[in-house]
Design a protein around this motif. Structure first.
Motif, PDB file in Angstrom:
ATOM      1  N   ASP A 197       0.858  -1.183   0.000  1.00  0.00           N
ATOM      2  CA  ASP A 197       0.000   0.000   0.000  1.00  0.00           C
ATOM      3  C   ASP A 197       0.897   1.237   0.000  1.00  0.00           C
ATOM      4  O   ASP A 197       1.533   1.562   1.003  1.00  0.00           O
ATOM      5  CB  ASP A 197      -0.888  -0.045   1.248  1.00  0.00           C
ATOM      6  CG  ASP A 197      -1.800   1.167   1.401  1.00  0.00           C
ATOM      7  OD1 ASP A 197      -1.682   2.119   0.617  1.00  0.00           O
ATOM      8  OD2 ASP A 197      -2.629   1.141   2.332  1.00  0.00           O
TER       9      ASP A 197
ATOM     10  N   TYR B   6       0.266   3.978   2.765  1.00  0.00           N
ATOM     11  CA  TYR B   6       0.694   3.606   4.117  1.00  0.00           C
ATOM     12  C   TYR B   6       2.180   3.898   4.305  1.00  0.00           C
ATOM     13  O   TYR B   6       2.589   4.522   5.303  1.00  0.00           O
ATOM     14  CB  TYR B   6       0.410   2.131   4.382  1.00  0.00           C
ATOM     15  CG  TYR B   6       0.942   1.643   5.709  1.00  0.00           C
ATOM     16  CD1 TYR B   6       0.154   1.695   6.850  1.00  0.00           C
ATOM     17  CD2 TYR B   6       2.259   1.167   5.830  1.00  0.00           C
ATOM     18  CE1 TYR B   6       0.655   1.273   8.083  1.00  0.00           C
ATOM     19  CE2 TYR B   6       2.767   0.750   7.053  1.00  0.00           C
ATOM     20  CZ  TYR B   6       1.968   0.806   8.173  1.00  0.00           C
ATOM     21  OH  TYR B   6       2.465   0.402   9.392  1.00  0.00           O
TER      22      TYR B   6
ATOM     23  N   GLU C  57      -8.254  -7.889   4.062  1.00  0.00           N
ATOM     24  CA  GLU C  57      -7.174  -7.568   4.995  1.00  0.00           C
ATOM     25  C   GLU C  57      -6.221  -6.489   4.489  1.00  0.00           C
ATOM     26  O   GLU C  57      -5.643  -5.742   5.282  1.00  0.00           O
ATOM     27  CB  GLU C  57      -6.363  -8.845   5.299  1.00  0.00           C
ATOM     28  CG  GLU C  57      -7.166  -9.979   5.916  1.00  0.00           C
ATOM     29  CD  GLU C  57      -7.566  -9.711   7.349  1.00  0.00           C
ATOM     30  OE1 GLU C  57      -6.961  -8.819   7.981  1.00  0.00           O
ATOM     31  OE2 GLU C  57      -8.473 -10.407   7.846  1.00  0.00           O
TER      32      GLU C  57
ATOM     33  N   SER D 111      -4.847  -3.157   3.115  1.00  0.00           N
ATOM     34  CA  SER D 111      -5.298  -1.762   3.187  1.00  0.00           C
ATOM     35  C   SER D 111      -5.182  -1.015   1.868  1.00  0.00           C
ATOM     36  O   SER D 111      -5.771   0.055   1.697  1.00  0.00           O
ATOM     37  CB  SER D 111      -4.492  -1.011   4.254  1.00  0.00           C
ATOM     38  OG  SER D 111      -3.099  -0.988   3.928  1.00  0.00           O
TER      39      SER D 111
ATOM     40  N   GLY E  47     -10.241  -3.694   0.303  1.00  0.00           N
ATOM     41  CA  GLY E  47      -9.643  -3.613   1.621  1.00  0.00           C
ATOM     42  C   GLY E  47      -9.934  -2.297   2.317  1.00  0.00           C
ATOM     43  O   GLY E  47     -10.150  -2.263   3.535  1.00  0.00           O
ATOM     44  N   LYS E  48      -9.942  -1.217   1.552  1.00  0.00           N
ATOM     45  CA  LYS E  48     -10.290   0.090   2.140  1.00  0.00           C
ATOM     46  C   LYS E  48     -11.720   0.064   2.669  1.00  0.00           C
ATOM     47  O   LYS E  48     -12.012   0.559   3.763  1.00  0.00           O
ATOM     48  CB  LYS E  48     -10.128   1.199   1.099  1.00  0.00           C
ATOM     49  CG  LYS E  48      -8.684   1.527   0.749  1.00  0.00           C
ATOM     50  CD  LYS E  48      -8.622   2.683  -0.236  1.00  0.00           C
ATOM     51  CE  LYS E  48      -7.183   3.102  -0.528  1.00  0.00           C
ATOM     52  NZ  LYS E  48      -6.456   2.089  -1.307  1.00  0.00           N
TER      53      LYS E  48
ATOM     54  N   LYS F  80     -11.910  -1.817   5.773  1.00  0.00           N
ATOM     55  CA  LYS F  80     -11.022  -1.275   6.803  1.00  0.00           C
ATOM     56  C   LYS F  80      -9.887  -2.254   7.128  1.00  0.00           C
ATOM     57  O   LYS F  80      -9.526  -2.468   8.289  1.00  0.00           O
ATOM     58  CB  LYS F  80     -11.805  -0.889   8.068  1.00  0.00           C
ATOM     59  CG  LYS F  80     -12.886   0.151   7.814  1.00  0.00           C
ATOM     60  CD  LYS F  80     -13.508   0.634   9.093  1.00  0.00           C
ATOM     61  CE  LYS F  80     -14.666   1.581   8.817  1.00  0.00           C
ATOM     62  NZ  LYS F  80     -14.290   2.746   7.988  1.00  0.00           N
ATOM     63  N   GLY F  81      -9.325  -2.853   6.070  1.00  0.00           N
ATOM     64  CA  GLY F  81      -8.181  -3.731   6.244  1.00  0.00           C
ATOM     65  C   GLY F  81      -6.995  -2.961   6.788  1.00  0.00           C
ATOM     66  O   GLY F  81      -6.793  -1.793   6.462  1.00  0.00           O
ATOM     67  N   ASP F  82      -6.203  -3.627   7.629  1.00  0.00           N
ATOM     68  CA  ASP F  82      -5.096  -2.923   8.284  1.00  0.00           C
ATOM     69  C   ASP F  82      -3.731  -3.526   7.996  1.00  0.00           C
ATOM     70  O   ASP F  82      -2.749  -3.239   8.682  1.00  0.00           O
ATOM     71  CB  ASP F  82      -5.329  -2.879   9.793  1.00  0.00           C
ATOM     72  CG  ASP F  82      -5.386  -4.272  10.426  1.00  0.00           C
ATOM     73  OD1 ASP F  82      -5.260  -5.269   9.687  1.00  0.00           O
ATOM     74  OD2 ASP F  82      -5.559  -4.348  11.663  1.00  0.00           O
TER      75      ASP F  82
ATOM     76  N   PRO G 213      -0.811  -3.559   5.271  1.00  0.00           N
ATOM     77  CA  PRO G 213      -0.360  -2.883   4.049  1.00  0.00           C
ATOM     78  C   PRO G 213       0.503  -3.744   3.137  1.00  0.00           C
ATOM     79  O   PRO G 213       0.977  -3.258   2.110  1.00  0.00           O
ATOM     80  CB  PRO G 213       0.437  -1.696   4.583  1.00  0.00           C
ATOM     81  CG  PRO G 213       0.991  -2.190   5.875  1.00  0.00           C
ATOM     82  CD  PRO G 213      -0.056  -3.107   6.459  1.00  0.00           C
TER      83      PRO G 213
END
Length: 369
Positions: free
Chosen positions: A154, A157, A233, A235, A240-241, A244-246, A248
């Motif tokens: 990402d 990120y 998963e 981000s 994923g956005k 709310k995937g966290d 990167p």
């Protein structure tokens, strides 16, 4: 992209159509049947059934052209992730669900061949496909596409954190990337298996276990499918956005970034995701005539069509994989936003056949327990 991929698996598989309501690479989902060609009120041509992983996609116009050329209507039966789809065909050997299977890749090829689900067929136009892709001397399968399974990152990120994204396998085990990576279970997912084989190719028959011990200590997360990893998963993807995937970092494909551009709303000028080019494993997907096919002539015609210039040039923006035919050109969007991997990890099919299942068992004991 299964792949395809894939899918690129495929692939991949996908070997990779992202999460905006379009077909996904290497995704697990419910079966779907699509028909193309034929006109309302006209006598229906004979049907040829293509069984595939969930990532298969082709333009309606291209499938209609096949019908116009041959008189056969294509029915597509989607059968889960690549590994799941192959296993279903093994269980129904001799009484297959269709005539042609597409989406078995080099990581699973020996399993399919050893179980005798295909019969030999030398496709017309195979001379346009480099010998490096033709892994079965008996021609029970025909190479259709290739791609690279790689970690994607990402961009936002890492820019926000002022942290350089990882480039190599070694980087992923460094403390700076703790709790950032999500991977797929190699027992269930083609990209997950490709990534495991990539680490084995990089670190050797014994060294890969030490490497995964380091990844586990560094907080790697494992999920069952590419769909969950990439669209829930990760981000950096559109899906994923929304979810709310966290994480990167995700195992996906070198061709994933063009997907995010093509289906972005609005369409971005630069892909929001990048590729860690030192983490890649080369994947090739194949099609084969199923043992016991009810329409073998239609199946042969379809395999010929899958390596035709028309179909090969349709694939990149449908399944986000690379064509294998030498005369097929890539679309500009694909070349601009995709990544060319010069030195992917590879492994001989014979070694994959020997080591795949023991390595998966060892990986499960090491990572999941």
């Amino acid at each position: 992209m299964s792949t395809t991929p894939v899918s690129i698996k495929k692939a991949a598989a996908a070997a990779l159509v992202a999460a905006l309501g379009v077909t996904t690479l290497a995704a697990c989902g419910t079966d779907d049947v699509r028909e193309a060609g034929g006109k309302s009120g006209a006598p229906a041509p004979k049907t040829v059934t293509l069984v595939s992983h969930d990532s298969f996609n082709a333009s309606k116009e291209v499938l209609a052209d096949f019908t116009k050329q041959t008189g056969f209507t294509v029915k597509v039966l989607k059968s889960g992730d690549a590994g799941e789809a192959v296993n279903k065909e093994i269980l129904t050997k001799g009484s297959p669900q269709g005539d042609v299977f597409f989406g078995v890749d080099n990581t699973l090829l020996s399993r399919a061949l050893d179980n005798g689900i295909f019969v030999p067929y030398a496709a017309k136009g195979l001379d346009r496909v480099p010998a490096a892709y033709q892994l079965d001397k008996e021609q029970r399968v025909t190479p259709v596409d290739s791609g690279d399974i790689c970690v994607n990152y990402d961009k936002k990120y890492f820019a926000d954190k002022k942290l350089a994204p990882p480039v190599t396998f070694d980087d992923l085990a460094k403390p700076a990337y703790k709790d950032l990576l999500v991977v797929e279970n190699p027992e269930r997912s083609s990209p997950g298996l490709g990534f495991l084989l990539g680490t084995a190719a990089k670190y050797g028959d014994e060294g890969w276990q030490d490497y995964w011990t380091k990844l586990k200590a560094n907080g790697v997360k494992t999920v069952d499918s590419w769909e969950l990893a990439y669209n829930q998963e990760f981000s950096g993807s559109a899906g994923g956005k929304q979810a709310k995937g966290d994480r990167p970092l995700v195992v996906s494909y070198a061709s994933s970034p063009p997907v995010e551009v093509l289906y972005g709303e609005p369409q971005p000028k630069v892909a929001p995701t990048g590729v860690s080019t030192g983490t890649c494993f080369r994947q090739t997907e194949f099609a084969g005539l199923l043992n016991g096919a009810k329409n073998p002539e239609g199946g042969k015609a379809l395999i010929d069509f899958l390596i035709s210039k028309k179909f090969q040039e349709d694939m990149p923006l449908q399944m986000f994989v690379n064509p294998v035919a030498k005369d097929a050109a890539l679309p500009e969007l694909f070349t601009r936003h995709g990544v060319v991997v010069d030195k992917p990890e590879t492994m001989a099919p014979e070694k994959i056949a020997e080591k795949r299942d023991p390595w998966i068992q060892q990986w499960s004991s090491l990572v999941l327990k």
